[in-house]
Structures are given as C-alpha cells and as structure tokens.
Design a protein around this motif. Structure first.
Motif, short mmCIF file in Angstrom:
data_model
loop_
_atom_site.label_atom_id
_atom_site.label_comp_id
_atom_site.label_asym_id
_atom_site.label_seq_id
_atom_site.Cartn_x
_atom_site.Cartn_y
_atom_site.Cartn_z
N ILE A 157 4.44 -0.76 0.49
CA ILE A 157 4.99 -2.06 0.06
C ILE A 157 5.13 -2.13 -1.45
O ILE A 157 6.17 -2.56 -1.98
N VAL A 217 11.90 -4.69 -3.17
CA VAL A 217 12.12 -5.70 -2.13
C VAL A 217 13.50 -5.54 -1.51
O VAL A 217 13.69 -5.72 -0.31
N GLN A 219 13.38 -3.01 1.17
CA GLN A 219 12.66 -3.55 2.33
C GLN A 219 13.58 -4.47 3.14
O GLN A 219 13.57 -4.44 4.37
N ASN A 259 5.97 -8.26 2.80
CA ASN A 259 5.88 -7.94 1.38
C ASN A 259 4.66 -8.61 0.74
O ASN A 259 3.91 -7.99 -0.01
N THR A 296 1.01 -7.46 -1.28
CA THR A 296 0.67 -8.00 -2.60
C THR A 296 -0.64 -8.77 -2.58
O THR A 296 -1.53 -8.56 -3.41
N ASN A 324 11.72 -13.77 -5.74
CA ASN A 324 12.22 -12.76 -4.81
C ASN A 324 13.04 -13.36 -3.66
O ASN A 324 13.91 -12.69 -3.10
#
Length: 233
Positions: free
Chosen positions: A61, A66, A69, A110, A114, A171
């Motif tokens: 990840i 992103v 992903q 995601n 994190t 994001n």
C-alpha cells in the motif's frame, strides 16, 4: 479570458459535491481504521503469520501510488465480481453498481495501510508494563486495551490521524477516475463546456483549502481536549 461570473457560479455548483467527498472520507476512515487497528495489533504483539501478512500489506500500500491502486482495483474488482456472480447463477450486474462503492473499497484499503502505521507507532508509545499491570488487577486483555492502552495511544495518534485524514481528503480528488461525481469531477464537467479550466481549478483549490482547514481545526481542538479528558478519568 478569465471569467469571474463562471468562477462564482461554478464555486457553488462544486460545493454541492462536498457531501460526496466527505462521505468517501468518513466511510474510508471508519473501515480503514478498523482494519488498520487490527493490523497494528498483530504487528505490535508479533502474532505469527498475521504480523507478516500485515507487514507485506503495508509495504504494498505504501509502496504504490493511489492512482495505480485505483486503476488496478477499479479494473480487477468489477470483473472478478462479475465472474463470481455469473458462476453462482446470480443475475446481478456489477457494472450497474454505484461507482462510489469502488471508491469506498480503494480508499478504505489505502487508509488501512496508512492508519495501521499510525496506530502501531501510537501503541508503541504506551509502556508494555501497563498491559501487565492491567492483567494483574484482574482485567482481561481486551478490557486493558479499552480502558488503559487505547486512550493513551489515541492521544499520541491525534497529530498523525489529522495528517492522514487531510491526505485522504486530497486523495479523494482522484475518485473522478471511477466516475464518481465528487468535487473534482463536477469542476471538470462544468469547465469542459467553455474550457474554463483555470476558474474551475481555482474553485477546487479554495474548496479543498476550506475543508482541510476545518478538519485541522477540529483535530487541534480534539488534541487539546484529550489530555483534559484523560486527566478526569
């Protein structure tokens, strides 16, 4: 030519998409937070297999953008679900699903990676002796975590939680890649009619600054309140 009228008109149109961005943020934080917390627990307590899986997951990840992903999940998940549903004889068409569901999946996964690091570092700030002390007083492991360890770890995690939340909000601007009508998608659609992209992007800038500033203010207040609440307990 710079169009002031378009700038103000579009600002309020884009503002109507703010709830969609906030919904993606809240859902992703909730789901990602739960998954991330258990990954953090597995790694902190060095649970065999689970800690290794968690470490590999976090590496993937954190080591991929992103955008990638989104491209992978938005391409793979619908096709995979379609194959599974057809094999089971279901008539459900996964391609008719609201695209925001895929946004939930992408950003939740995601955020799990994190937040697992945020929670892990926060849990490590609490002395391990407190767990042993809680167990010796007759509390179960879950009770000790709930009453003693998590409150302290949460206080330590607030600044990083704030950073993660602000990062997530920014994001979500990529959700338009999954045809979600979020802030960025609405702005791009409105700008495309007259090629007023400069005005639309300025609107987006102002709106994100407002939202992120409010979020940071809320976390700042929470950071001030948490130590007082801990002292009362």
């Amino acid at each position: 030519m710079f169009d002031i009228g378009f700038l103000f008109k579009t600002f309020f149109l884009i503002w109507k998409a703010v709830p969609t961005t906030l919904l993606i943020t809240v859902v992703s934080l909730a789901i990602g937070g739960i998954i991330g917390f258990f990954i953090a627990l597995a790694r902190v307590n060095n649970i065999k297999v689970l800690s290794q899986i968690g470490r590999a997951y976090v590496s993937v990840i954190r080591g991929t953008p992103v955008v990638l992903q989104i491209l992978v999940i938005y391409s793979v998940v619908p096709s995979l679900l379609n194959v599974i549903l057809k094999a089971s004889g279901s008539s459900v068409n996964v391609f008719d699903l609201n695209p925001i569901i895929y946004a939930f999946i992408v950003f939740s996964l995601n955020m799990a990676g994190t937040l697992s690091e945020v929670f892990r570092s926060a849990l490590l700030t609490v002395n391990k002796g407190q767990l042993e002390a809680g167990l010796t007083t007759g509390l179960t492991a879950s009770q000790t975590y709930k009453r003693i360890i998590i409150p302290q770890a949460l206080t330590a995690a607030i600044p990083n939680l704030c950073n993660a939340t602000v990062g997530l909000i920014k994001n979500t601007s990529l959700a338009f890649m999954m045809t979600v009508r979020d802030i960025t998608a609405v702005a791009k659609i409105e700008a495309s009619y007259g090629y007023n992209y400069v005005e639309a992007y300025l609107d987006i800038l102002v709106i994100y600054v407002i939202i992120c500033s409010i979020v940071q203010f809320i976390f700042k207040k929470w950071e001030c309140v948490r130590p007082l609440a801990a002292g009362v307990k």
